[in-house]
Design an enzyme around this catalytic site. Structure first.
Site, PDB file in Angstrom:
ATOM      1  N   LYS A 165       0.841  -1.203   0.000  1.00 40.91           N
ATOM      2  CA  LYS A 165       0.000   0.000   0.000  1.00 40.91           C
ATOM      3  C   LYS A 165       0.880   1.260   0.000  1.00 40.91           C
ATOM      4  O   LYS A 165       0.618   2.216  -0.727  1.00 40.91           O
ATOM      5  CB  LYS A 165      -0.943  -0.011   1.220  1.00 40.91           C
ATOM      6  CG  LYS A 165      -2.061  -1.036   1.063  1.00 40.91           C
ATOM      7  CD  LYS A 165      -2.870  -1.295   2.333  1.00 40.91           C
ATOM      8  CE  LYS A 165      -3.817  -2.462   2.078  1.00 40.91           C
ATOM      9  NZ  LYS A 165      -4.651  -2.824   3.229  1.00 40.91           N
TER      10      LYS A 165
ATOM     11  N   GLN B 110      -4.795  -1.505   9.403  1.00 42.33           N
ATOM     12  CA  GLN B 110      -4.713  -2.838   8.801  1.00 42.33           C
ATOM     13  C   GLN B 110      -5.365  -3.872   9.729  1.00 42.33           C
ATOM     14  O   GLN B 110      -5.089  -3.906  10.932  1.00 42.33           O
ATOM     15  CB  GLN B 110      -3.242  -3.181   8.518  1.00 42.33           C
ATOM     16  CG  GLN B 110      -3.022  -4.481   7.774  1.00 42.33           C
ATOM     17  CD  GLN B 110      -3.573  -4.460   6.334  1.00 42.33           C
ATOM     18  OE1 GLN B 110      -3.704  -3.411   5.721  1.00 42.33           O
ATOM     19  NE2 GLN B 110      -3.902  -5.614   5.817  1.00 42.33           N
TER      20      GLN B 110
ATOM     21  N   ASP C  78     -11.102   2.689   3.594  1.00 43.73           N
ATOM     22  CA  ASP C  78     -11.404   1.259   3.468  1.00 43.73           C
ATOM     23  C   ASP C  78     -12.900   1.028   3.226  1.00 43.73           C
ATOM     24  O   ASP C  78     -13.294  -0.059   2.804  1.00 43.73           O
ATOM     25  CB  ASP C  78     -11.030   0.535   4.769  1.00 43.73           C
ATOM     26  CG  ASP C  78      -9.689  -0.168   4.691  1.00 43.73           C
ATOM     27  OD1 ASP C  78      -9.342  -0.659   3.609  1.00 43.73           O
ATOM     28  OD2 ASP C  78      -9.004  -0.232   5.731  1.00 43.73           O
TER      29      ASP C  78
HETATM   30  N1  GUN Z   1      -6.912  -6.864   5.858  1.00 39.91           N
HETATM   31  C1  GUN Z   1      -7.193  -7.608   4.768  1.00 39.91           C
HETATM   32  N2  GUN Z   1      -7.750  -6.848   3.803  1.00 39.91           N
HETATM   33  C2  GUN Z   1      -7.832  -5.594   4.293  1.00 39.91           C
HETATM   34  C3  GUN Z   1      -8.306  -4.363   3.756  1.00 39.91           C
HETATM   35  O1  GUN Z   1      -8.792  -4.266   2.631  1.00 39.91           O
HETATM   36  N3  GUN Z   1      -8.184  -3.295   4.582  1.00 39.91           N
HETATM   37  C4  GUN Z   1      -7.676  -3.379   5.838  1.00 39.91           C
HETATM   38  N4  GUN Z   1      -7.624  -2.272   6.570  1.00 39.91           N
HETATM   39  N5  GUN Z   1      -7.234  -4.499   6.366  1.00 39.91           N
HETATM   40  C5  GUN Z   1      -7.308  -5.601   5.590  1.00 39.91           C
END
Ligand code: GUN
Length: 280
Positions: A52, A96, A119
């Site tokens: 990311k 996350q 998100d």
């Molecule tokens: N963990 C797995 N996929 C995601 C996601 O799309 N966003 C976040 N914040 N955590 C995750």
């Protein structure tokens, strides 16, 4: 052979479009900043978070990184979110998941300012999606809509079956397909006659979390198959929830793993970050 839906190429095109847009925004004096928060050091999460941040750097989005120890208390995490909510220069906040067991994910998600919830997990954004109002949408399902549209696959009027009902993928996926005027069925672990239900689908989206569970018995001849799963088998080879070699010969289009849905999640996160800065 089926059309192989190239998520790597499509996500690359989206990222290039966003990079151009960010350059234009910068010329107008608008900067974009994503705060990325990770608690603990789960290796898979570290890889996702790293990817990311790399995508941010490529597109021209500033990223702030918060790597907190596993023992961080819920209160400390909520305090940090409060600070980031208040920071004018921060447009997006990403915590996350999964979080350590002593922290309640729902409480943390609710603490994020919905206007910075890139998100799309905050109940306000989920509710907005449900009633067709603007808001952030969860990145994996919105990425799947982009995959379909950019591969020339018509959604309106189609029979769509989503297998999986998670808050992050299955439920928002169903709502997005409905918004695109599909007829949508959500199936899950308690669904009776899952094979017959899945076989109704013109577009089958699979998010079950079980390696190679979906074989050709679940797939109608000529269906489009979207595989959300990512697993590593014993010899470290990646596979999805769909048994690709078994299913590919019977479908009209399919996403590979890796290189299908996976890269789209980050592209849509970047899209949400750019949107968050444009909304100000
Ligand atoms: N963990 C797995 N996929 C995601 C996601 O799309 N966003 C976040 N914040 N955590 C995750």
């Amino acid at each position: 052979m089926p059309q192989i839906i190239d998520g790597k190429a499509i996500s690359g095109a989206i990222k290039d479009e966003l990079k151009e847009k960010v350059e234009e925004m910068k010329a107008e004096g608008i900067r974009i900043c994503l705060a990325v928060v990770q608690v603990g050091n789960d290796p898979a999460s570290s890889v996702y978070v790293g990817n990311k941040k790399k995508a941010c750097a490529y597109i021209g989005i500033d990223s702030l990184s918060y790597e907190l120890p596993e023992e961080t208390t819920q209160e400390e995490l909520l305090d940090l979110i409060g600070e980031l909510n208040a920071k004018k220069e921060v447009n997006g906040i990403l915590v996350q998941l999964p979080l350590p067991d002593h922290i309640d994910e729902d409480t943390v998600i609710r603490a994020i300012d919905p206007k910075k919830d890139v998100d799309g997990f905050h109940p306000q954004n989920v509710g907005a999606l449900c009633i067709g109002q603007p808001g952030f949408v969860s990145c994996t399902p919105s990425g799947i809509i982009q995959l379909l549209k950019r591969s020339g696959i018509e959604i309106a009027g189609k029979e769509c079956v989503v297998i999986g009902r998670s808050n992050i993928v299955g439920k928002p996926m169903a709502l997005l397909l409905l918004r695109e005027n599909a007829t949508v069925t959500v199936a899950h672990s308690k669904t009776k006659n899952l094979r017959e239900v899945a076989k109704r689908a013109d577009i089958l989206v699979v998010a079950v979390g079980k390696p190679k569970m979906i074989t050709r018995e679940y797939v109608k001849e000529g269906a489009v198959v979207i595989d959300v799963g990512i697993h590593r088998n014993e010899d470290k080879k990646m596979c999805g929830d769909v048994d690709y070699d078994d299913v590919a010969p019977v479908c009209s289009a399919i996403t590979p793993v890796p290189g299908g849905v996976g890269p789209m999640t980050i592209a849509m996160l970047m899209n949400n970050c750019v949107a968050s800065a444009s909304m100000k």
